[in-house]
Write an enzyme that holds these catalytic residues in place. Structure first.
Site, mmCIF file in Angstrom:
data_model
loop_
_atom_site.group_PDB
_atom_site.id
_atom_site.type_symbol
_atom_site.label_atom_id
_atom_site.label_comp_id
_atom_site.label_asym_id
_atom_site.label_seq_id
_atom_site.Cartn_x
_atom_site.Cartn_y
_atom_site.Cartn_z
ATOM 1 N N GLY A 11 -13.535 -90.571 67.282
ATOM 2 C CA GLY A 11 -14.585 -90.422 66.264
ATOM 3 C C GLY A 11 -14.596 -88.998 65.716
ATOM 4 O O GLY A 11 -14.484 -88.043 66.476
ATOM 5 N N VAL A 24 -5.331 -72.794 63.036
ATOM 6 C CA VAL A 24 -4.226 -72.472 62.124
ATOM 7 C C VAL A 24 -4.166 -70.961 61.887
ATOM 8 O O VAL A 24 -3.127 -70.319 62.055
ATOM 9 C CB VAL A 24 -4.393 -73.230 60.777
ATOM 10 N N ARG A 72 -8.192 -94.343 66.052
ATOM 11 C CA ARG A 72 -8.140 -94.710 67.465
ATOM 12 C C ARG A 72 -6.798 -95.421 67.641
ATOM 13 O O ARG A 72 -6.393 -96.194 66.789
ATOM 14 C CB ARG A 72 -9.300 -95.625 67.827
ATOM 15 N N ASP A 103 -13.118 -87.806 75.270
ATOM 16 C CA ASP A 103 -12.411 -88.084 76.527
ATOM 17 C C ASP A 103 -11.162 -88.952 76.336
ATOM 18 O O ASP A 103 -10.142 -88.724 76.984
ATOM 19 C CB ASP A 103 -13.361 -88.680 77.575
ATOM 20 N N THR A 126 -16.831 -84.053 69.558
ATOM 21 C CA THR A 126 -17.523 -85.344 69.524
ATOM 22 C C THR A 126 -19.015 -85.087 69.398
ATOM 23 O O THR A 126 -19.542 -84.155 70.029
ATOM 24 C CB THR A 126 -17.256 -86.198 70.791
ATOM 25 N N ASP A 128 -21.203 -86.839 70.668
ATOM 26 C CA ASP A 128 -21.918 -87.433 71.807
ATOM 27 C C ASP A 128 -22.349 -86.435 72.891
ATOM 28 O O ASP A 128 -23.244 -86.728 73.670
ATOM 29 C CB ASP A 128 -21.054 -88.519 72.463
ATOM 30 N N ASP A 130 -20.812 -85.799 75.589
ATOM 31 C CA ASP A 130 -20.709 -86.602 76.815
ATOM 32 C C ASP A 130 -19.619 -86.121 77.768
ATOM 33 O O ASP A 130 -19.163 -86.897 78.617
ATOM 34 C CB ASP A 130 -20.477 -88.080 76.460
ATOM 35 N N ARG A 172 -22.990 -93.204 72.353
ATOM 36 C CA ARG A 172 -22.274 -94.111 73.257
ATOM 37 C C ARG A 172 -23.094 -94.288 74.532
ATOM 38 O O ARG A 172 -24.223 -94.718 74.438
ATOM 39 C CB ARG A 172 -20.883 -93.548 73.563
ATOM 40 N N ALA A 187 -40.955 -86.212 69.347
ATOM 41 C CA ALA A 187 -41.183 -87.657 69.528
ATOM 42 C C ALA A 187 -42.074 -87.885 70.745
ATOM 43 O O ALA A 187 -42.148 -87.041 71.648
ATOM 44 C CB ALA A 187 -39.846 -88.362 69.712
HETATM 45 O O1 F6P Z 1 -18.077 -91.077 69.858
HETATM 46 C C1 F6P Z 1 -18.744 -90.911 68.658
HETATM 47 C C2 F6P Z 1 -19.377 -92.217 68.237
HETATM 48 O O2 F6P Z 1 -19.990 -92.019 66.973
HETATM 49 C C3 F6P Z 1 -20.375 -92.816 69.222
HETATM 50 O O3 F6P Z 1 -21.626 -92.163 69.184
HETATM 51 C C4 F6P Z 1 -20.396 -94.242 68.779
HETATM 52 O O4 F6P Z 1 -20.791 -95.084 69.838
HETATM 53 C C5 F6P Z 1 -18.955 -94.487 68.396
HETATM 54 O O5 F6P Z 1 -18.399 -93.220 68.094
HETATM 55 C C6 F6P Z 1 -18.720 -95.401 67.232
HETATM 56 O O6 F6P Z 1 -17.350 -95.594 67.134
HETATM 57 P P1 F6P Z 1 -16.595 -96.204 65.889
HETATM 58 O O7 F6P Z 1 -16.361 -95.105 64.909
HETATM 59 O O8 F6P Z 1 -15.288 -96.693 66.444
HETATM 60 O O9 F6P Z 1 -17.457 -97.286 65.344
#
Ligand code: F6P
Length: 320
Positions: A11, A24, A72, A103, A126, A128, A130, A172, A187
């Site tokens: 992503g 670069v 991917r 990852d 990313t 995330d 994560d 994710r 929130a």
């Molecule tokens: O890893 C980044 C992310 O945007 C996640 O938050 C989400 O679950 C996933 O990618 C969505 O993936 P895709 O682009 O394959 O729909």
């Protein structure tokens, strides 16, 4: 090391372009030739490689997405495809590879290093956040700021109608985007995969907040934290309140990177180039207590992720 290549995979995340630019220009400053690979691992299989120079990365520091494109590539799990990619790199005389991603990207990097002898270094890109070994990943800060903008807009309309709003955010299996946005955006509730929701308790708190004079509430919900519709159904059953849901989706992945992400990208990129110039392989760069470090990929990926429970507690205290 005289020639390195860069790719982005998985992503996309705001700040990837800032990282490409820094790789670069820093590599060129160190007399290293730089190549860009299009569409991640897939580009290595399709021989999509071209020389990059300082001008190739002009006018991108402020742009979201990735000029190298991303994809991917499930085939890359197979050694025969890793070898094909390594052969492509060797044909160009490239002896080091910088990969920017999450990852899955790092696992691919480890495989091509272990199985085919390519020197690799990963930069965490990313939204995330994560990856356990680094406090922050490139793109996370911008994504949270995007969520905050959405929360501000939601507040306007939800407040006008005295409504309860649930905003679903990405991440994710990681609740960091939700947690940081919930805290920074004020929130009342935050539901993450790490802290499954207690609907009974939440419904009571919601009703109590009404008695205290709150007429509108915001729930930030991390994707991966359960069945959102079922949660809303149960809240309605227990409180009589309808929850209005919004899914923010891919908006979170785009947009101009924040200052935090641009600076992080530059610092990490410089370290990644240095790591390769030092002849190291199987490394990933990260930031810990604002210090840039590099780690063994396998050790980094094996670290258990710890959710920031203290921050979660603070978020909840401030929400009341
Ligand atoms: O890893 C980044 C992310 O945007 C996640 O938050 C989400 O679950 C996933 O990618 C969505 O993936 P895709 O682009 O394959 O729909």
């Amino acid at each position: 090391m005289k020639k390195i290549a860069i790719l982005t995979s998985g992503g996309d995340a705001p700040g990837m372009n800032a990282a490409i630019r820094a790789c670069v220009r820093y590599a060129i400053a160190k007399d290293v030739d730089v190549f860009g690979v299009e569409r991640g691992w897939q580009g290595l299989l399709d021989n999509k490689i071209s020389v990059m120079n300082s001008r190739s990365v002009s006018d991108i520091v402020h742009k979201g997405g990735t000029i190298l494109k991303t994809a991917r590539c499930p085939e890359f799990l197979k050694v025969e495809y890793q070898q094909k990619a390594a052969d492509t790199l060797s044909a160009y005389g490239i002896d080091g590879l910088i990969v920017i991603g999450g990852d899955g990207t790092f696992r691919g990097a480890k495989d091509i290093s272990d199985n085919c002898g390519i020197n690799v270094c990963g930069i965490p890109g990313t939204i995330d956040n994560d990856l356990a070994y680094t406090d922050f990943t490139i793109g996370f800060d911008t994504a949270v700021n995007t969520v905050l903008d959405a929360m501000n807009n939601l507040r306007d309309t939800m407040g006008s109608h005295d409504r309860v709003s649930l905003l679903e955010v990405m991440g994710r299996k990681c609740g960091d985007i939700a947690l940081y946005a919930a805290l920074a955006g004020g929130a009342e509730f935050c539901i993450t995969p790490e802290h499954p929701v207690d609907i009974e308790q939440m419904s009571k708190t919601l009703l109590k907040s009404r008695l205290r004079g709150k007429t509108s509430n915001m729930i930030v919900f991390a994707e991966g934290a359960g069945d959102r519709e079922e949660i809303c159904r149960q809240i309605k059953e227990k409180t009589g309140i309808s929850v209005k849901t919004t899914t923010l989706g891919y908006v979170q992945r785009g947009g101009a990177p924040s200052m935090v992400d641009r600076v992080l990208a530059a610092r990490m990129a410089v370290r990644a180039v240095d790591v390769l110039l030092e002849g190291k392989t199987n490394r990933v760069v990260g930031v810990n207590n604002n210090v840039i470090n590099d780690f063994d990929i396998s050790e980094a990926l094996a670290m258990p992720r710890e959710f920031d429970s203290e921050l979660y507690k603070v978020m909840n205290i401030l929400a009341r």
